[in-house]
Design a protein around this motif. Structure first.
Motif, PDB file in Angstrom:
ATOM      1  N   GLU A  82      -9.269  11.663 -16.084  1.00 25.66           N
ATOM      2  CA  GLU A  82      -8.691  10.420 -15.546  1.00 25.66           C
ATOM      3  C   GLU A  82      -8.827  10.376 -14.021  1.00 25.66           C
ATOM      4  N   ARG A  83      -8.599  11.528 -13.400  1.00 30.57           N
ATOM      5  CA  ARG A  83      -8.659  11.614 -11.931  1.00 30.57           C
ATOM      6  C   ARG A  83     -10.075  11.371 -11.408  1.00 30.57           C
ATOM      7  N   ASN A  84     -11.055  11.649 -12.254  1.00 32.00           N
ATOM      8  CA  ASN A  84     -12.452  11.509 -11.838  1.00 32.00           C
ATOM      9  C   ASN A  84     -13.135  10.289 -12.458  1.00 32.00           C
ATOM     10  N   GLY A  85     -12.333   9.276 -12.742  1.00 31.94           N
ATOM     11  CA  GLY A  85     -12.899   7.985 -13.125  1.00 31.94           C
ATOM     12  C   GLY A  85     -13.291   7.833 -14.578  1.00 31.94           C
ATOM     13  N   CYS A  86     -12.680   8.638 -15.461  1.00 32.71           N
ATOM     14  CA  CYS A  86     -12.966   8.500 -16.892  1.00 32.71           C
ATOM     15  C   CYS A  86     -11.651   8.318 -17.652  1.00 32.71           C
ATOM     16  N   PRO A  87     -11.137   7.074 -17.728  1.00 30.92           N
ATOM     17  CA  PRO A  87      -9.897   6.830 -18.474  1.00 30.92           C
ATOM     18  C   PRO A  87     -10.065   7.154 -19.952  1.00 30.92           C
ATOM     19  N   LEU A  88      -8.991   7.644 -20.563  1.00 34.05           N
ATOM     20  CA  LEU A  88      -9.048   8.124 -21.943  1.00 34.05           C
ATOM     21  C   LEU A  88      -8.120   7.336 -22.852  1.00 34.05           C
ATOM     22  N   LYS A  89      -8.353   7.454 -24.162  1.00 33.81           N
ATOM     23  CA  LYS A  89      -7.479   6.842 -25.171  1.00 33.81           C
ATOM     24  C   LYS A  89      -7.294   7.845 -26.308  1.00 33.81           C
TER      25      LYS A  89
ATOM     26  N   ILE B  10     -19.503  13.165 -18.841  1.00 33.28           N
ATOM     27  CA  ILE B  10     -20.449  13.966 -18.051  1.00 33.28           C
ATOM     28  C   ILE B  10     -20.405  13.552 -16.593  1.00 33.28           C
ATOM     29  N   ALA B  11     -20.348  12.242 -16.340  1.00 30.64           N
ATOM     30  CA  ALA B  11     -20.302  11.733 -14.961  1.00 30.64           C
ATOM     31  C   ALA B  11     -19.043  12.206 -14.237  1.00 30.64           C
ATOM     32  N   ALA B  12     -17.911  12.251 -14.952  1.00 24.98           N
ATOM     33  CA  ALA B  12     -16.658  12.713 -14.351  1.00 24.98           C
ATOM     34  C   ALA B  12     -16.766  14.178 -13.937  1.00 24.98           C
ATOM     35  N   LEU B  13     -17.325  15.000 -14.823  1.00 24.37           N
ATOM     36  CA  LEU B  13     -17.485  16.427 -14.524  1.00 24.37           C
ATOM     37  C   LEU B  13     -18.493  16.643 -13.397  1.00 24.37           C
ATOM     38  N   ALA B  14     -19.632  15.947 -13.487  1.00 25.08           N
ATOM     39  CA  ALA B  14     -20.678  16.091 -12.460  1.00 25.08           C
ATOM     40  C   ALA B  14     -20.162  15.632 -11.098  1.00 25.08           C
ATOM     41  N   GLY B  15     -19.382  14.557 -11.097  1.00 23.49           N
ATOM     42  CA  GLY B  15     -18.821  14.040  -9.848  1.00 23.49           C
ATOM     43  C   GLY B  15     -17.864  15.034  -9.209  1.00 23.49           C
ATOM     44  N   GLN B  16     -17.027  15.652 -10.027  1.00 22.47           N
ATOM     45  CA  GLN B  16     -16.090  16.662  -9.511  1.00 22.47           C
ATOM     46  C   GLN B  16     -16.844  17.877  -8.974  1.00 22.47           C
ATOM     47  N   MET B  17     -17.905  18.291  -9.678  1.00 25.71           N
ATOM     48  CA  MET B  17     -18.730  19.408  -9.205  1.00 25.71           C
ATOM     49  C   MET B  17     -19.350  19.078  -7.839  1.00 25.71           C
ATOM     50  N   ARG B  18     -19.854  17.863  -7.732  1.00 27.35           N
ATOM     51  CA  ARG B  18     -20.484  17.426  -6.484  1.00 27.35           C
ATOM     52  C   ARG B  18     -19.467  17.420  -5.335  1.00 27.35           C
ATOM     53  N   ASP B  19     -18.270  16.911  -5.598  1.00 28.44           N
ATOM     54  CA  ASP B  19     -17.224  16.843  -4.573  1.00 28.44           C
ATOM     55  C   ASP B  19     -16.823  18.241  -4.088  1.00 28.44           C
TER      56      ASP B  19
END
Length: 402
Positions: free
Chosen positions: A74-81, A99-108
């Motif tokens: 959620e913190r990395n832009g992937c809301p869940l249900k 994948i984008a949420a994880l990759a984005g956090q890795m990049r940050d």
């Protein structure tokens, strides 16, 4: 990716060596492309749904729980249900967002990702892991710690080709017997081909070995050209994998689990009263899916052309018994290409459950499906990956870094 995020979050310099052309190739196809991120039950519920070595996961599940991975997403832009059975999915129904949420956090966090970088072997000197050797150009990469998170053998096209097992064996680790798991079953009876494509909801499936019941679950089942699949059967494969190699098992399907025999008989009588002058073969369309009717009729032993008003009480009870216990012979499991996970892996007794560090080789950790850990369907196997990866990545001490 979870291990990299955890280690980088502690301030370490992290490099990820990925032999594929992109990150998260297997994540992309999980949950039919929707990615069942985790399960929203409590931690005890997570442990209860682990088939192999649940106790080993106690520390890592509490150290990085389902709530933790959900918060990270959620913190990395992937809301869940949360859906039926507490299964957690991205709101978008797109695994690419996970994948984008994880990759984005890795990049940050400054994680360096090296794509097209296959690891050939680990470099170990005097019982201490010092880095790794890449296949391309035989380049040696130095590292203070190495985390092996290479997956199992299922869906080999995504890069899961058993590399981690080879690394572990080469260093003296025991790898338990490997088997496809969360995988469809093959069925002996030829009429299964006539049922191909039929999906049954709200049925109860029971699998027995001789007189011993090894699995019972309620849910959805799907017939295929070779046998049976669907959520209720996939989970059963994890419990049956060891036994089915030795001898066939029996699957019994209760098509009407909400009704006991007496209630089902009353329902059949009502249906029969409405079509008393019809032939038996034309009397079951309110009770059963059309594809299933010829199979149930054949198994009942009742003449399909017999008038309904001529069916005896004994025949009617035989029909009801067939509906409450439609049986098939399970002869084996399908292969790794269709298996969601691999059962078996590196012996967990040879690892520290808090840090995932090898007890045989210092500064070497293993995480995820490469370990002898597996759970049923519903997000539990991905939670094993998140939690063990996080345990490995977050327990790297500072004093060794040069």
């Amino acid at each position: 990716m979870a291990a990299a995020i955890a280690a980088a979050g502690c301030g370490h310099q992290v490099h990820v060596y990925e032999k594929n052309e992109k990150l998260g190739k297997k994540l992309y196809i999980t949950g039919k492309g929707r990615c069942n991120v985790t399960n929203a039950c409590d931690v005890q519920g997570l442990l209860a749904n682990v088939v192999t070595n649940a106790r080993f996961l106690y520390s890592s599940f509490y150290g990085f729980s389902n709530k933790d991975i959900m918060e990270l997403m959620e913190r990395n832009g992937c809301p869940l249900k949360v859906e039926r059975g507490n299964r957690v999915f991205p709101v978008s129904d797109k695994s690419s967002d996970v994948i984008a949420a994880l990759a984005g956090q890795m990049r940050d966090l400054g994680v360096r990702v090296h794509l097209h970088s296959e690891v050939k072997e680990l470099v170990v000197e005097a019982g201490v892991c010092k880095g790794l050797l890449l296949s391309k150009g035989k380049e040696r990469v130095k590292g203070d710690r190495v985390i092996v998170a290479t997956g199992g053998l299922s869906y080999g096209a995504t890069g899961s080709t058993g590399d981690g097992y080879a690394f572990a064996r080469a260093l003296g680790h025991r790898v338990t017997e490997l088997s496809p798991a969360l995988v469809p079953f093959c069925v002996k009876e030829p009429e299964v081909k006539d049922l191909q494509g039929l999906s049954l909801r709200n049925v109860e499936a029971v699998i027995v070995s001789g007189r011993k019941e090894i699995y019972r679950e309620f849910g959805e089942l799907l017939f295929t050209h070779f046998g049976v699949s669907g959520p209720v059967v996939l989970s059963a494969s994890s419990f049956a994998a060891g036994m089915i190699k030795d001898h066939p098992l029996v699957l019994s399907i209760d098509l009407k689990p909400a009704l006991d025999m007496e209630q089902l008989d009353a329902r059949i009588r009502r249906d029969f009263e409405e079509c008393a002058n019809k032939q038996f073969k034309n009397s079951l369309d309110k009770l059963l899916p059309s594809k299933l009717i010829p199979v149930i009729i054949a198994r009942s032993g009742i003449d399909p052309g017999k008038k309904v008003n001529g069916i005896t009480r004994e025949e009617r009870q035989r029909l009801a018994a067939g509906i409450k216990a439609l049986t098939f012979t399970l002869t084996g499991l399908r292969g790794y290409k269709e298996a969601i996970i691999t059962q078996g892996g590196i012996e967990v007794k040879e690892l520290d459950p808090s840090t995932m560090e090898s007890r045989l080789v210092k500064n070497l950790h293993f995480a995820g499906e490469v370990l002898d850990l597996d759970g049923v369907t519903g997000g539990f196997n991905l939670q094993i990956a998140w939690s063990t990866g996080w345990a490995a990545g977050s327990h790297i001490p500072w004093e060794e870094e040069g």
